[in-house]
Design a protein around this motif. Sequence first.
Motif, PDB file in Angstrom:
ATOM      1  N   LYS A  32       0.836  -1.191   0.000  1.00 18.41           N
ATOM      2  CA  LYS A  32       0.000   0.000   0.000  1.00 18.41           C
ATOM      3  C   LYS A  32       0.874   1.244   0.000  1.00 18.41           C
ATOM      4  N   SER A  33       0.347   2.295  -0.611  1.00 21.55           N
ATOM      5  CA  SER A  33       1.091   3.549  -0.648  1.00 21.55           C
ATOM      6  C   SER A  33       1.269   4.099   0.757  1.00 21.55           C
ATOM      7  N   SER A  34       2.482   4.575   1.051  1.00 22.46           N
ATOM      8  CA  SER A  34       2.766   5.174   2.349  1.00 22.46           C
ATOM      9  C   SER A  34       2.577   6.689   2.325  1.00 22.46           C
ATOM     10  N   LEU A  35       2.153   7.208   1.169  1.00 22.85           N
ATOM     11  CA  LEU A  35       1.968   8.654   1.063  1.00 22.85           C
ATOM     12  C   LEU A  35       0.698   9.095   1.790  1.00 22.85           C
ATOM     13  N   PRO A  36       0.747  10.228   2.468  1.00 19.95           N
ATOM     14  CA  PRO A  36      -0.479  10.772   3.066  1.00 19.95           C
ATOM     15  C   PRO A  36      -1.502  11.097   1.984  1.00 19.95           C
ATOM     16  N   PRO A  37      -2.792  11.065   2.306  1.00 23.50           N
ATOM     17  CA  PRO A  37      -3.821  11.394   1.318  1.00 23.50           C
ATOM     18  C   PRO A  37      -3.581  12.764   0.682  1.00 23.50           C
ATOM     19  N   GLY A  38      -3.700  12.810  -0.636  1.00 22.86           N
ATOM     20  CA  GLY A  38      -3.529  14.062  -1.355  1.00 22.86           C
ATOM     21  C   GLY A  38      -2.104  14.358  -1.780  1.00 22.86           C
ATOM     22  N   GLU A  39      -1.131  13.620  -1.221  1.00 22.97           N
ATOM     23  CA  GLU A  39       0.253  13.847  -1.611  1.00 22.97           C
ATOM     24  C   GLU A  39       0.543  13.197  -2.969  1.00 22.97           C
ATOM     25  N   VAL A  40       1.627  13.633  -3.591  1.00 18.33           N
ATOM     26  CA  VAL A  40       1.981  13.169  -4.932  1.00 18.33           C
ATOM     27  C   VAL A  40       3.266  12.353  -4.871  1.00 18.33           C
ATOM     28  N   ASP A  41       3.238  11.161  -5.503  1.00 15.59           N
ATOM     29  CA  ASP A  41       4.428  10.315  -5.601  1.00 15.59           C
ATOM     30  C   ASP A  41       5.293  10.844  -6.744  1.00 15.59           C
ATOM     31  N   LEU A  42       6.488  11.317  -6.399  1.00 12.13           N
ATOM     32  CA  LEU A  42       7.376  11.908  -7.393  1.00 12.13           C
ATOM     33  C   LEU A  42       8.667  11.096  -7.508  1.00 12.13           C
ATOM     34  N   PRO A  43       9.248  11.031  -8.708  1.00  5.30           N
ATOM     35  CA  PRO A  43      10.551  10.374  -8.840  1.00  5.30           C
ATOM     36  C   PRO A  43      11.600  11.151  -8.053  1.00  5.30           C
ATOM     37  N   LEU A  44      12.457  10.413  -7.350  1.00 10.16           N
ATOM     38  CA  LEU A  44      13.419  11.044  -6.457  1.00 10.16           C
ATOM     39  C   LEU A  44      14.773  11.203  -7.130  1.00 10.16           C
ATOM     40  N   GLY A  45      15.550  12.157  -6.623  1.00  9.32           N
ATOM     41  CA  GLY A  45      16.889  12.388  -7.135  1.00  9.32           C
ATOM     42  C   GLY A  45      17.053  13.802  -7.634  1.00  9.32           C
ATOM     43  N   PRO A  46      18.281  14.305  -7.595  1.00 12.64           N
ATOM     44  CA  PRO A  46      18.525  15.703  -7.983  1.00 12.64           C
ATOM     45  C   PRO A  46      18.149  16.012  -9.424  1.00 12.64           C
ATOM     46  N   VAL A  47      18.214  15.023 -10.320  1.00  5.25           N
ATOM     47  CA  VAL A  47      17.880  15.269 -11.719  1.00  5.25           C
ATOM     48  C   VAL A  47      16.399  15.612 -11.883  1.00  5.25           C
ATOM     49  N   TYR A  48      15.553  15.126 -10.949  1.00  5.00           N
ATOM     50  CA  TYR A  48      14.106  15.344 -11.060  1.00  5.00           C
ATOM     51  C   TYR A  48      13.620  16.571 -10.280  1.00  5.00           C
ATOM     52  N   GLU A  49      14.392  16.990  -9.313  1.00  4.84           N
ATOM     53  CA  GLU A  49      13.914  18.039  -8.411  1.00  4.84           C
ATOM     54  C   GLU A  49      13.483  19.322  -9.121  1.00  4.84           C
ATOM     55  N   PRO A  50      14.214  19.795 -10.157  1.00  5.90           N
ATOM     56  CA  PRO A  50      13.746  21.014 -10.833  1.00  5.90           C
ATOM     57  C   PRO A  50      12.366  20.874 -11.465  1.00  5.90           C
ATOM     58  N   TYR A  51      11.935  19.642 -11.726  1.00  8.40           N
ATOM     59  CA  TYR A  51      10.651  19.408 -12.401  1.00  8.40           C
ATOM     60  C   TYR A  51       9.535  19.019 -11.431  1.00  8.40           C
ATOM     61  N   HIS A  52       9.843  18.919 -10.126  1.00  7.18           N
ATOM     62  CA  HIS A  52       8.819  18.514  -9.169  1.00  7.18           C
ATOM     63  C   HIS A  52       7.602  19.439  -9.149  1.00  7.18           C
ATOM     64  N   PRO A  53       7.780  20.762  -9.202  1.00  6.34           N
ATOM     65  CA  PRO A  53       6.581  21.613  -9.203  1.00  6.34           C
ATOM     66  C   PRO A  53       5.669  21.343 -10.398  1.00  6.34           C
ATOM     67  N   ALA A  54       6.245  21.191 -11.596  1.00  8.23           N
ATOM     68  CA  ALA A  54       5.435  20.909 -12.780  1.00  8.23           C
ATOM     69  C   ALA A  54       4.783  19.535 -12.674  1.00  8.23           C
ATOM     70  N   MET A  55       5.530  18.544 -12.217  1.00 11.19           N
ATOM     71  CA  MET A  55       4.980  17.194 -12.078  1.00 11.19           C
ATOM     72  C   MET A  55       3.836  17.166 -11.070  1.00 11.19           C
ATOM     73  N   THR A  56       4.021  17.859  -9.962  1.00  9.44           N
ATOM     74  CA  THR A  56       2.965  17.923  -8.951  1.00  9.44           C
ATOM     75  C   THR A  56       1.701  18.559  -9.524  1.00  9.44           C
ATOM     76  N   GLN A  57       1.874  19.643 -10.277  1.00  4.75           N
ATOM     77  CA  GLN A  57       0.724  20.307 -10.894  1.00  4.75           C
ATOM     78  C   GLN A  57       0.028  19.376 -11.880  1.00  4.75           C
ATOM     79  N   TRP A  58       0.803  18.665 -12.701  1.00  2.00           N
ATOM     80  CA  TRP A  58       0.219  17.751 -13.682  1.00  2.00           C
ATOM     81  C   TRP A  58      -0.606  16.658 -13.003  1.00  2.00           C
ATOM     82  N   VAL A  59      -0.033  16.065 -11.953  1.00  2.00           N
ATOM     83  CA  VAL A  59      -0.745  14.983 -11.270  1.00  2.00           C
ATOM     84  C   VAL A  59      -2.037  15.503 -10.655  1.00  2.00           C
ATOM     85  N   ARG A  60      -1.973  16.638 -10.015  1.00  2.00           N
ATOM     86  CA  ARG A  60      -3.174  17.173  -9.355  1.00  2.00           C
ATOM     87  C   ARG A  60      -4.227  17.589 -10.369  1.00  2.00           C
ATOM     88  N   GLU A  61      -3.797  18.092 -11.531  1.00  2.00           N
ATOM     89  CA  GLU A  61      -4.761  18.403 -12.591  1.00  2.00           C
ATOM     90  C   GLU A  61      -5.470  17.139 -13.071  1.00  2.00           C
TER      91      GLU A  61
END
Length: 311
Positions: A32-61
């Motif tokens: 089962k997902s360990s994420l709190p309700p409403g949170e977004v599962d994002l790929p981890l690592g410094p290469v992805y961090e600059p894109y986390h805001p866009a990814m979060t927005q996409w998932v929530r949309e």
Amino acid sequence: MLVLYLLLALCLIVLAVSYICFRMAFYAPRKKSSLPPGEVDLPLGPVYEPYHPAMTQWVREVRTMPYHEYHITSRDGLPLFAKLYEYAPGAPMEIMFHGYRGNAERDLCGGVQRCFALGRSALLVDQRCAGKSGGHVITFGIRESLDAVDWANFMAKEFPDRKFILCGISMGGSTVLMAGTHPLPSQVVGILDDCGFTSPKAIIQKVIADMHLPPKLAYPFVRLGAILFGGFDPNSGSAIEAVKQCKLPVFFTHGEDDDFVPCSMSRENFQACASRKILHTVPGAGHGLAFPANQAEYLKVLGDFFREDLK
């Protein structure tokens, strides 16, 4: 007698090492997902961090968008699940497959928005062992490619007047390339491979090398584990061999700074591909980041390549 005991001990060691390799590479426990309700599962690592805001927005949309659920059964009896996000009635559709140990929401975040920007609907598939689909064994595209064929056949019957593109990212990219060797419905007009690998053997050996282990020595144990405990042979499928027989147009794309699946693998697949093709690479982009890193160019090149096929 001593020789017999030594042989038995050696066999047990080989079995134990092969089983450990199987668990590490291919086994996927259901959790089962360990994420709190409403949170977004994002790929981890410094290469992805600059894109986390866009990814979060996409998932929530996407979470706010209407969708329709579909269920099929795999050839080996697993329940498979997908969500369809409709751009418009009658719009062409991408059937989309995520990557290794990933999930549709995380790996294909932005996929729905990208499809909508090009006037396409998007079917986001939970690959076997992920999301609401069943299974415990990841086969690096070998069985997954048959699942892709089955999804294409199912959606073609559901929407006989539509045109379809098989789309995959990372292992999903190799999945759709391997699917291209199987009979597909006539409505499937193309394949989109985003950062797929050349073969299960090649990517597994690359990861073994990344772990500072000898690939040629370790890979036989990984392969034996897959055969004995997973019921499949990782040498039995290959994207680079599949594209040699491909008749559908293929859009290859890859981030040039991908340190997981090297961009050179897409170049090899592109060179081997027998059908109409294009290779689009993005300087500075890491694994799975070709679209987020340069959205405008990605949309233009992709839209132009399949324009006539989707008319």
